[in-house]
Scaffold this motif. Structure first.
Motif, mmCIF file in Angstrom:
data_model
loop_
_atom_site.group_PDB
_atom_site.id
_atom_site.type_symbol
_atom_site.label_atom_id
_atom_site.label_comp_id
_atom_site.label_asym_id
_atom_site.label_seq_id
_atom_site.Cartn_x
_atom_site.Cartn_y
_atom_site.Cartn_z
ATOM 1 N N SER A 12 -9.830 2.224 25.919
ATOM 2 C CA SER A 12 -10.689 1.212 26.529
ATOM 3 C C SER A 12 -12.042 1.159 25.808
ATOM 4 O O SER A 12 -12.415 2.095 25.107
ATOM 5 N N GLU A 32 -16.789 -7.420 21.070
ATOM 6 C CA GLU A 32 -15.360 -7.100 20.958
ATOM 7 C C GLU A 32 -15.056 -6.459 19.600
ATOM 8 O O GLU A 32 -14.335 -5.461 19.524
ATOM 9 N N GLU A 82 -20.376 -12.032 22.809
ATOM 10 C CA GLU A 82 -19.076 -11.579 23.304
ATOM 11 C C GLU A 82 -18.152 -11.233 22.145
ATOM 12 O O GLU A 82 -17.507 -10.171 22.139
ATOM 13 N N ARG A 137 -14.958 1.452 27.222
ATOM 14 C CA ARG A 137 -15.801 2.525 27.770
ATOM 15 C C ARG A 137 -15.481 3.871 27.116
ATOM 16 O O ARG A 137 -16.378 4.611 26.711
ATOM 17 N N SER A 176 -18.197 -13.000 30.692
ATOM 18 C CA SER A 176 -16.864 -13.593 30.589
ATOM 19 C C SER A 176 -16.208 -13.855 31.941
ATOM 20 O O SER A 176 -15.188 -14.523 31.991
ATOM 21 N N HIS A 177 -16.802 -13.352 33.018
ATOM 22 C CA HIS A 177 -16.164 -13.509 34.325
ATOM 23 C C HIS A 177 -16.941 -14.393 35.294
ATOM 24 O O HIS A 177 -16.351 -14.967 36.196
ATOM 25 N N MET A 196 -21.727 -3.326 27.447
ATOM 26 C CA MET A 196 -20.358 -3.604 27.849
ATOM 27 C C MET A 196 -20.329 -4.280 29.225
ATOM 28 O O MET A 196 -19.593 -5.247 29.431
ATOM 29 N N ILE A 197 -21.136 -3.803 30.131
ATOM 30 C CA ILE A 197 -21.209 -4.389 31.472
ATOM 31 C C ILE A 197 -21.692 -5.834 31.396
ATOM 32 O O ILE A 197 -21.125 -6.728 32.026
ATOM 33 N N ASP A 198 -22.733 -6.072 30.585
ATOM 34 C CA ASP A 198 -23.228 -7.433 30.411
ATOM 35 C C ASP A 198 -22.179 -8.325 29.762
ATOM 36 O O ASP A 198 -22.022 -9.491 30.130
ATOM 37 N N ARG A 199 -21.453 -7.788 28.824
ATOM 38 C CA ARG A 199 -20.390 -8.569 28.174
ATOM 39 C C ARG A 199 -19.340 -8.969 29.213
ATOM 40 O O ARG A 199 -18.866 -10.090 29.242
ATOM 41 N N ASN A 200 -18.988 -8.038 30.094
ATOM 42 C CA ASN A 200 -18.011 -8.347 31.137
ATOM 43 C C ASN A 200 -18.543 -9.407 32.097
ATOM 44 O O ASN A 200 -17.789 -10.277 32.543
ATOM 45 N N LYS A 201 -19.821 -9.340 32.408
ATOM 46 C CA LYS A 201 -20.423 -10.350 33.285
ATOM 47 C C LYS A 201 -20.322 -11.737 32.665
ATOM 48 O O LYS A 201 -20.025 -12.708 33.355
#
Length: 134
Positions: free
Chosen positions: A66, A46, A42, A68, A97-98, A90-95
């Motif tokens: 952004s 960033e 992560e 993306r 952290s949420h 990026m999608i995996d990184r968002n997953k």
């Protein structure tokens, strides 16, 4: 912005990438290794998109707001070779952290180990070459 600032950002990114690489090489004796790798991933992600954004702004590409959009511009510029894989990253990184799902975490860990880590290294090499050529 000065070229020296780009070098500083690159060095920060390379340190983070190296720490991720070190974590990936650890044998998995405990689930905490997955967590450590994902946390370092992560952080490295960033720094990667912010480094790309800073570089692109330095060479005159502006109005990037952004991750993306930064990835798209970096692909167009030639900083990265596979924009789709960076978007997946990026999608995996968002997953990570949420939500936390152990199976999903292990799948993402394998992507980090088998592909994303190499993409991070390629970015460092490419940006370093580009900075040296400006």
């Amino acid at each position: 912005m000065k070229k020296e600032r780009l070098y500083e950002k690159l060095e920060d990114y390379k340190r983070a990438s190296k720490r991720l690489d070190e974590a990936i090489k650890l044998e998995i004796h405990h689930d905490i290794i997955y967590d450590a790798v994902i946390q370092r991933f992560e952080f490295t992600f960033e720094l990667s998109w912010k480094l790309m954004k800073m570089f692109l702004e330095y060479v005159g590409v502006s109005e990037i707001k952004s991750p993306r959009a930064t990835i798209r511009e970096a692909f167009t510029y030639g900083l990265i070779e596979d924009g789709d894989e960076w978007i997946d990253m990026m999608i995996d990184r968002n997953k990570t952290s949420h939500i936390y799902n152990e199976e999903e975490a292990k799948l993402i860990y394998m992507k980090i180990k088998n592909r994303y880590n190499d993409l991070f290294k390629q970015l460092a090499d490419k940006i370093e070459k580009e900075i040296n050529n400006i």
